[in-house]
Design an enzyme around this catalytic site. Structure first.
Site, PDB file in Angstrom:
ATOM      1  N   GLU A   1       6.540   6.744 -24.521  1.00 26.03           N
ATOM      2  CA  GLU A   1       5.080   6.654 -24.410  1.00 26.03           C
ATOM      3  C   GLU A   1       4.617   5.205 -24.516  1.00 26.03           C
ATOM      4  O   GLU A   1       5.374   4.316 -24.904  1.00 26.03           O
ATOM      5  CB  GLU A   1       4.405   7.460 -25.534  1.00 26.03           C
TER       6      GLU A   1
ATOM      7  N   ARG B   1      -0.512  12.795 -36.761  1.00 27.96           N
ATOM      8  CA  ARG B   1       0.106  11.514 -36.434  1.00 27.96           C
ATOM      9  C   ARG B   1      -0.702  10.855 -35.319  1.00 27.96           C
ATOM     10  O   ARG B   1      -1.429  11.517 -34.583  1.00 27.96           O
ATOM     11  CB  ARG B   1       1.559  11.682 -35.978  1.00 27.96           C
TER      12      ARG B   1
ATOM     13  N   ASN C   1      -5.280  10.977 -26.222  1.00 27.23           N
ATOM     14  CA  ASN C   1      -4.337  10.400 -25.280  1.00 27.23           C
ATOM     15  C   ASN C   1      -4.919   9.202 -24.547  1.00 27.23           C
ATOM     16  O   ASN C   1      -5.650   8.426 -25.142  1.00 27.23           O
ATOM     17  CB  ASN C   1      -3.821  11.490 -24.321  1.00 27.23           C
TER      18      ASN C   1
ATOM     19  N   ASP D   1      -2.368  12.667 -19.336  1.00 26.49           N
ATOM     20  CA  ASP D   1      -1.726  12.028 -20.495  1.00 26.49           C
ATOM     21  C   ASP D   1      -2.177  10.566 -20.543  1.00 26.49           C
ATOM     22  O   ASP D   1      -3.364  10.278 -20.515  1.00 26.49           O
ATOM     23  CB  ASP D   1      -0.204  12.187 -20.349  1.00 26.49           C
TER      24      ASP D   1
ATOM     25  N   ASN E   1      -1.091   9.084 -31.659  1.00 20.73           N
ATOM     26  CA  ASN E   1      -0.454   9.464 -30.395  1.00 20.73           C
ATOM     27  C   ASN E   1      -0.617   8.460 -29.271  1.00 20.73           C
ATOM     28  O   ASN E   1       0.298   8.283 -28.488  1.00 20.73           O
ATOM     29  CB  ASN E   1      -0.973  10.819 -29.923  1.00 20.73           C
TER      30      ASN E   1
END
Length: 289
Positions: free
Chosen positions: A16, A99, A148, A198, A101
């Site tokens: 990511e 958490r 995201n 995303d 991201n």
């Protein structure tokens, strides 16, 4: 497009957040579930994997050198020489069900990063935080499913933000001076069968590139939210695009492993890809703290 290059078989579990360093001419990205980040020099093919010891949701460059990270435990600075994290803010405390991201730095050096559920309590909702250079933290958007992709228009007047489970990218008016957002509206809303939007990035023409988790593609949208271009990829779960290369005209794309029973159909999953494009990206801003 047929010019998708498979450039690194890194087999990330959850690759990511790619970030291109113009100064170093290298690409950084994270593997969230392997508690590490990667650094690739495309010219020399030198590839480093640096363990951090905690899931990193996203990282960014700093104006003073080094990296800032949004981790499972909060915002932290990374000391490359000592291989050590120094925490500067823990906006959700020690909550094991959350958490960070994804995120990005705005034009005034503020680090935006959002959270998602990551534990037994799947009912936890995420928050988009803004970490200012002075160390103060501000909750900017709440009640998020999975925080995201985030980015800004070239004139820094519009901020784009993705909440993946809603299949939606939204736009806000952005005030660069104050770091505030207003006038929320839907920018793109896609059918569930096309995958989840995303990570995203914005190019120099103001077009938005969004990776589609479970959609095997990256889509370029014009500033009105209309599809301009689609890049098909040989992986089920592309996660984020970022512009890099000497002229910022190469699109790097990270990816993640799918479920076990889907991996045989997508053997390149988790790897890094690159596409030469006909437009330039924007250099990433650096965290000023």
């Amino acid at each position: 497009m047929s010019n998708v290059e498979h450039i690194l078989p890194c087999r990330n579990k959850l690759g990511e957040g790619p970030v291109w360093s113009v100064d170093e001419q290298v690409l950084y990205w994270v593997d969230i579930e392997n508690d590490c980040y990667h650094r690739l020099d495309p010219l020399s093919d030198k590839h480093d994997v640096i363990p951090v010891g905690v899931p990193i949701g996203v990282l960014a460059l700093r104006t003073s050198g080094g990296l800032v990270m949004a981790t499972k435990k909060g915002f932290a600075l990374w000391d490359e020489e000592e291989k050590k994290l120094t925490y500067i803010a823990r906006p959700f405390g020690e909550n094991p069900d959350l958490r960070f991201n994804d995120g990005a730095v705005d034009c005034r050096g503020r680090f935006w990063a959002g959270t998602m559920a990551d534990g037994e309590n799947v009912q936890e909702r995420g928050t988009l935080y803004r970490l200012d250079p002075d160390g103060s933290v501000h909750a900017m958007i709440t009640d998020i499913g999975v925080s995201n992709g985030i980015g800004w228009s070239p004139d820094n007047r519009t901020m784009y933000f993705t909440d993946s489970p809603t299949y939606t990218i939204v736009a806000y008016d952005f005030d660069a001076e104050t770091g505030t957002i207003s006038n929320r509206r839907i920018f793109v809303e896609t059918p569930a069968e096309e995958g989840d939007p995303d990570g995203l990035t914005v190019d120099s023409e103001g077009y938005i590139w969004s990776a589609y988790w479970n959609g095997s593609k990256v889509v370029r949208y014009d500033p009105q939210g209309q599809v301009d271009q689609v890049i098909q990829l040989p992986v089920l779960r592309p996660t984020a695009p970022a512009f890099g290369g000497q002229y910022l005209d190469e699109l790097y794309i990270t990816s993640a492993l799918p479920e076990e029973d889907q991996r045989a159909a997508y053997p390149l999953s988790g790897d890094l890809f690159r596409v030469k494009v006909e437009v330039k990206g924007l250099a990433k801003y650096k965290f000023a703290g």
